[in-house]
Design a protein around this motif. Structure first.
Motif, PDB file in Angstrom:
ATOM      1  N   LYS A  21      10.794   2.654  -4.422  1.00  0.00           N
ATOM      2  CA  LYS A  21      10.013   1.694  -5.194  1.00  0.00           C
ATOM      3  C   LYS A  21       8.697   1.378  -4.486  1.00  0.00           C
ATOM      4  O   LYS A  21       7.632   1.322  -5.108  1.00  0.00           O
ATOM      5  CB  LYS A  21      10.825   0.416  -5.407  1.00  0.00           C
ATOM      6  CG  LYS A  21      10.236  -0.529  -6.403  1.00  0.00           C
ATOM      7  CD  LYS A  21      11.191  -1.680  -6.697  1.00  0.00           C
ATOM      8  CE  LYS A  21      10.615  -2.606  -7.723  1.00  0.00           C
ATOM      9  NZ  LYS A  21      11.529  -3.693  -8.046  1.00  0.00           N
ATOM     10  N   ARG A  22       8.747   1.197  -3.168  1.00  0.00           N
ATOM     11  CA  ARG A  22       7.550   0.908  -2.378  1.00  0.00           C
ATOM     12  C   ARG A  22       6.574   2.093  -2.431  1.00  0.00           C
ATOM     13  O   ARG A  22       5.365   1.925  -2.589  1.00  0.00           O
ATOM     14  CB  ARG A  22       7.941   0.586  -0.944  1.00  0.00           C
ATOM     15  CG  ARG A  22       6.790   0.132  -0.064  1.00  0.00           C
ATOM     16  CD  ARG A  22       7.252  -0.365   1.303  1.00  0.00           C
ATOM     17  NE  ARG A  22       8.125   0.579   2.002  1.00  0.00           N
ATOM     18  CZ  ARG A  22       9.403   0.352   2.321  1.00  0.00           C
ATOM     19  NH1 ARG A  22       9.966  -0.798   2.039  1.00  0.00           N
ATOM     20  NH2 ARG A  22      10.116   1.257   2.933  1.00  0.00           N
ATOM     21  N   ASP A  23       7.101   3.319  -2.312  1.00  0.00           N
ATOM     22  CA  ASP A  23       6.261   4.516  -2.371  1.00  0.00           C
ATOM     23  C   ASP A  23       5.589   4.667  -3.733  1.00  0.00           C
ATOM     24  O   ASP A  23       4.420   5.041  -3.825  1.00  0.00           O
ATOM     25  CB  ASP A  23       7.084   5.763  -2.057  1.00  0.00           C
ATOM     26  CG  ASP A  23       7.499   5.836  -0.597  1.00  0.00           C
ATOM     27  OD1 ASP A  23       6.919   5.104   0.234  1.00  0.00           O
ATOM     28  OD2 ASP A  23       8.420   6.635  -0.289  1.00  0.00           O
ATOM     29  N   GLU A  24       6.325   4.383  -4.803  1.00  0.00           N
ATOM     30  CA  GLU A  24       5.752   4.458  -6.145  1.00  0.00           C
ATOM     31  C   GLU A  24       4.623   3.441  -6.316  1.00  0.00           C
ATOM     32  O   GLU A  24       3.594   3.740  -6.909  1.00  0.00           O
ATOM     33  CB  GLU A  24       6.836   4.234  -7.201  1.00  0.00           C
ATOM     34  CG  GLU A  24       7.806   5.386  -7.315  1.00  0.00           C
ATOM     35  CD  GLU A  24       8.972   5.086  -8.236  1.00  0.00           C
ATOM     36  OE1 GLU A  24       9.105   3.928  -8.705  1.00  0.00           O
ATOM     37  OE2 GLU A  24       9.767   6.009  -8.492  1.00  0.00           O
ATOM     38  N   LYS A  25       4.826   2.253  -5.777  1.00  0.00           N
ATOM     39  CA  LYS A  25       3.807   1.209  -5.863  1.00  0.00           C
ATOM     40  C   LYS A  25       2.544   1.629  -5.107  1.00  0.00           C
ATOM     41  O   LYS A  25       1.427   1.478  -5.608  1.00  0.00           O
ATOM     42  CB  LYS A  25       4.351  -0.103  -5.296  1.00  0.00           C
ATOM     43  CG  LYS A  25       3.406  -1.273  -5.443  1.00  0.00           C
ATOM     44  CD  LYS A  25       4.041  -2.549  -4.913  1.00  0.00           C
ATOM     45  CE  LYS A  25       3.109  -3.719  -5.035  1.00  0.00           C
ATOM     46  NZ  LYS A  25       3.705  -4.950  -4.517  1.00  0.00           N
TER      47      LYS A  25
END
Length: 67
Positions: A21-25
């Motif tokens: 999720k952090r990488d996608e953000k």
């Protein structure tokens, strides 16, 4: 108290989900920033493309063509 058998697995899956999720953000932020840079570069180049390198005003060009 009862021992949780899959505690390590559950914890690891939760960490992986947070990381994804952090990488996608971060990717969305990077794409947004890159898009903003591309827009600013295009707006700076637009006047040059509109004139096609001809620096004479339109009125003078028409006068020269009719002579």
């Amino acid at each position: 108290m009862a021992k949780r058998g899959k505690y390590g697995l559950d914890k690891r899956l939760k960490e992986l989900k947070k990381k994804k999720k952090r990488d996608e953000k971060l990717e969305r932020k990077r794409m947004k920033k890159q898009g903003a840079q591309n827009d600013s570069e295009e707006s700076r180049e637009a006047p040059v493309e509109a004139t096609d390198g001809d620096l004479t005003p339109d009125g003078e060009t028409k006068e020269l063509e009719h002579r």
